[in-house]
Design a protein around this motif. Structure first.
Motif, PDB file in Angstrom:
ATOM      1  N   LYS C  73       3.445 -15.277  27.963  1.00 34.85           N
ATOM      2  CA  LYS C  73       3.003 -16.678  27.895  1.00 34.85           C
ATOM      3  C   LYS C  73       2.594 -17.031  26.462  1.00 34.85           C
ATOM      4  CE  LYS C  73       1.430 -17.147  32.625  1.00 34.85           C
ATOM      5  NZ  LYS C  73       0.255 -17.080  33.474  1.00 34.85           N
ATOM      6  N   ALA C  74       1.784 -16.174  25.882  1.00 31.19           N
ATOM      7  CA  ALA C  74       1.273 -16.440  24.531  1.00 31.19           C
ATOM      8  C   ALA C  74       2.409 -16.555  23.515  1.00 31.19           C
ATOM      9  CB  ALA C  74       0.316 -15.336  24.112  1.00 31.19           C
ATOM     10  N   ASN C  75       3.449 -15.778  23.751  1.00 27.73           N
ATOM     11  CA  ASN C  75       4.523 -15.719  22.753  1.00 27.73           C
ATOM     12  C   ASN C  75       5.377 -16.967  22.678  1.00 27.73           C
ATOM     13  OD1 ASN C  75       4.066 -13.411  21.376  1.00 27.73           O
ATOM     14  ND2 ASN C  75       5.273 -12.109  22.722  1.00 27.73           N
ATOM     15  N   ILE C  76       5.177 -17.856  23.641  1.00 27.68           N
ATOM     16  CA  ILE C  76       5.957 -19.092  23.633  1.00 27.68           C
ATOM     17  C   ILE C  76       5.825 -19.805  22.291  1.00 27.68           C
ATOM     18  CG2 ILE C  76       6.028 -21.443  24.603  1.00 27.68           C
ATOM     19  CD1 ILE C  76       5.334 -20.107  27.330  1.00 27.68           C
ATOM     20  N   TYR C  77       4.624 -19.793  21.757  1.00 28.43           N
ATOM     21  CA  TYR C  77       4.420 -20.554  20.524  1.00 28.43           C
ATOM     22  C   TYR C  77       4.382 -19.683  19.267  1.00 28.43           C
ATOM     23  CZ  TYR C  77      -0.367 -19.021  21.194  1.00 28.43           C
ATOM     24  OH  TYR C  77      -1.478 -18.252  21.371  1.00 28.43           O
ATOM     25  N   GLU C  78       4.729 -18.431  19.415  1.00 26.96           N
ATOM     26  CA  GLU C  78       4.699 -17.563  18.242  1.00 26.96           C
ATOM     27  C   GLU C  78       6.111 -17.123  17.882  1.00 26.96           C
ATOM     28  OE1 GLU C  78       1.958 -15.204  16.993  1.00 26.96           O
ATOM     29  OE2 GLU C  78       0.386 -15.468  18.497  1.00 26.96           O
ATOM     30  N   LYS C  79       6.272 -16.733  16.682  1.00 23.40           N
ATOM     31  CA  LYS C  79       7.552 -16.179  16.269  1.00 23.40           C
ATOM     32  C   LYS C  79       7.297 -15.200  15.134  1.00 23.40           C
ATOM     33  CE  LYS C  79      12.224 -16.202  15.884  1.00 23.40           C
ATOM     34  NZ  LYS C  79      12.277 -15.399  14.651  1.00 23.40           N
ATOM     35  N   GLN C  80       7.129 -13.976  15.518  1.00 24.64           N
ATOM     36  CA  GLN C  80       6.908 -12.943  14.528  1.00 24.64           C
ATOM     37  C   GLN C  80       7.396 -11.647  15.164  1.00 24.64           C
ATOM     38  OE1 GLN C  80       2.741 -13.526  14.139  1.00 24.64           O
ATOM     39  NE2 GLN C  80       2.179 -12.183  15.810  1.00 24.64           N
ATOM     40  N   SER C  81       7.695 -10.674  14.353  1.00 21.98           N
ATOM     41  CA  SER C  81       8.094  -9.410  14.949  1.00 21.98           C
ATOM     42  C   SER C  81       7.388  -8.273  14.234  1.00 21.98           C
ATOM     43  CB  SER C  81       9.616  -9.244  14.910  1.00 21.98           C
ATOM     44  OG  SER C  81      10.077  -9.161  13.586  1.00 21.98           O
ATOM     45  N   TYR C  82       7.476  -7.112  14.823  1.00 23.19           N
ATOM     46  CA  TYR C  82       6.768  -5.947  14.325  1.00 23.19           C
ATOM     47  C   TYR C  82       7.746  -4.797  14.186  1.00 23.19           C
ATOM     48  CZ  TYR C  82       2.680  -8.572  15.668  1.00 23.19           C
ATOM     49  OH  TYR C  82       1.734  -9.553  15.756  1.00 23.19           O
ATOM     50  N   ARG C  83       7.412  -3.893  13.325  1.00 29.44           N
ATOM     51  CA  ARG C  83       8.206  -2.665  13.212  1.00 29.44           C
ATOM     52  C   ARG C  83       7.239  -1.501  13.110  1.00 29.44           C
ATOM     53  NH1 ARG C  83      12.717  -1.520  14.980  1.00 29.44           N
ATOM     54  NH2 ARG C  83      13.426  -3.543  14.219  1.00 29.44           N
ATOM     55  N   HIS C  84       7.333  -0.618  14.071  1.00 28.92           N
ATOM     56  CA  HIS C  84       6.510   0.592  14.079  1.00 28.92           C
ATOM     57  C   HIS C  84       7.256   1.715  13.369  1.00 28.92           C
ATOM     58  CE1 HIS C  84       4.579  -1.540  17.378  1.00 28.92           C
ATOM     59  NE2 HIS C  84       3.663  -0.604  17.488  1.00 28.92           N
ATOM     60  N   ILE C  85       6.621   2.289  12.371  1.00 29.08           N
ATOM     61  CA  ILE C  85       7.154   3.516  11.785  1.00 29.08           C
ATOM     62  C   ILE C  85       6.204   4.624  12.215  1.00 29.08           C
ATOM     63  CG2 ILE C  85       7.753   4.749   9.665  1.00 29.08           C
ATOM     64  CD1 ILE C  85       9.606   2.394  10.147  1.00 29.08           C
ATOM     65  N   VAL C  86       6.720   5.480  13.074  1.00 28.29           N
ATOM     66  CA  VAL C  86       5.894   6.539  13.629  1.00 28.29           C
ATOM     67  C   VAL C  86       6.153   7.809  12.829  1.00 28.29           C
ATOM     68  CG1 VAL C  86       5.416   7.903  15.685  1.00 28.29           C
ATOM     69  CG2 VAL C  86       5.895   5.455  15.894  1.00 28.29           C
ATOM     70  N   GLY C  87       5.090   8.435  12.378  1.00 30.80           N
ATOM     71  CA  GLY C  87       5.219   9.653  11.591  1.00 30.80           C
ATOM     72  C   GLY C  87       5.441  10.880  12.459  1.00 30.80           C
TER      73      GLY C  87
END
Lengths: 157, 157, 157
Positions: C73-87
């Motif tokens: 629901k919250a993401n309706i008005y958001e536009k961003q992404s993430y990238r996880h770099i796991v060690g």
């Protein structure tokens, strides 16, 4: 094959090394090295030019222990932390009880106010050696990509 | 099991690929691909929209070799370096002599003055294939998270 | 040795977890946890002080599922992404059907305009458990290095 230096053991060694530093368990850090060892932090530029020295230079484990003691004093007035993200190692040569590896790293620094910045990137040039059932660094040269190395470098890379 | 595509081999392939680029041994870069291959650098937005093209598009190893030659000329007036931090691969499908993998990456750029910034993040969508005893890329799509891809991109991702 | 918790399986679990979040397949995220589990996002400072709570706290898989629904629901008005770099993970304890691991992470956030910044760094403190042939998180504490944790945190770490 007892004592074989597998990729799995190299991964584990690299992971444990980073964990030791980032969890502020620095007293255990010299144990990742052989008594007679070489630990250098240098820049890509200096390394390429063949300079043997570096911002940090130690060729015995005792020197690493001294360094930890010095850090503990220096840290009294500091409050910052580091996070090492170690990439995937390449085994360049694997000769039974010793292996040469290259492993990229990225270190971020978290200041007291929470601001996080890139502290260093580079590559570890390592020689690992089988020593009494565990794998240790005979040589670890941390070659930083940038020549702007923090000369007050609080923690080792 | 000769020829099985193990996670260990996929880790080693990814590590060697990043090392090749970051150590400026670009002449060896095309060797990570099959003769008939697909190498694309694109954005998440374009990839999602189904666009096949990208900032970089090559479908033979010869095109990659040409690209290296062009870079060598272009690099005469540039002085910057890159560091790839490759995350952990997920093997999406493993079918004997070919495997589909997804591997996240983060690349930082180190400018001549030592300033280090995030250059790109994203994910490699790969098909690896067994070829004469070594693992090669049949397909490597580097999908960048950001749509702001440097069009003068000096080095491949 | 059926059911042994190998480093390879731990690598694969960590890789798949990051991929699930970054590829926006969040509906599958709760499946990485046991029904009765503990998922916490906290700061190093709070964790050190022994505070059990955190910015995010869930102790059943149902709570994780609810969280995903809320995010959608919250993401309706958001536009961003993430990238996880796991060690690289360190296996701290491995006891047959359960293992304790510590794995560093770095997450970058890519805003709509393409700007990429460091979003969070830290370490996962995990207990993994064998469950019907697959490895799941019984406990995953994401300890962020910075105390400046985004309280509107859109996606889980």
């Amino acid at each position: 094959m007892a004592g074989a230096i597998t990729l799995e053991r190299i991964l584990a060694l690299n992971a444990a090394y980073a964990r030791c530093i980032d969890s502020d368990a620095m007293e255990g850090w010299p144990d990742f090295f052989l008594d007679k060892c070489l630990y250098v932090v240098t820049s890509a530029e200096n390394h390429k030019a063949g300079f043997e020295g570096g911002v940090i230079y130690a060729d015995t484990r005792g020197m690493l222990t001294d360094r930890v003691a010095a850090l503990r004093k220096a840290n009294i007035y500091e409050k910052q932390s580091y996070r090492h993200i170690v990439g995937l190692p390449t085994v360049v040569k694997n000769g039974g009880d010793t292996a040469e590896c290259e492993t990229p790293f990225l270190v971020v620094r978290i200041m007291h106010d929470g601001v996080t910045t890139i502290f260093a990137s580079g590559v570890y040039l390592d020689t690992c050696r089988e020593a009494g059932g565990s794998l240790k660094f005979e040589k670890r040269i941390a070659v930083c990509d940038s020549s702007r190395i923090d000369t007050l470098m609080a923690l080792p890379l």
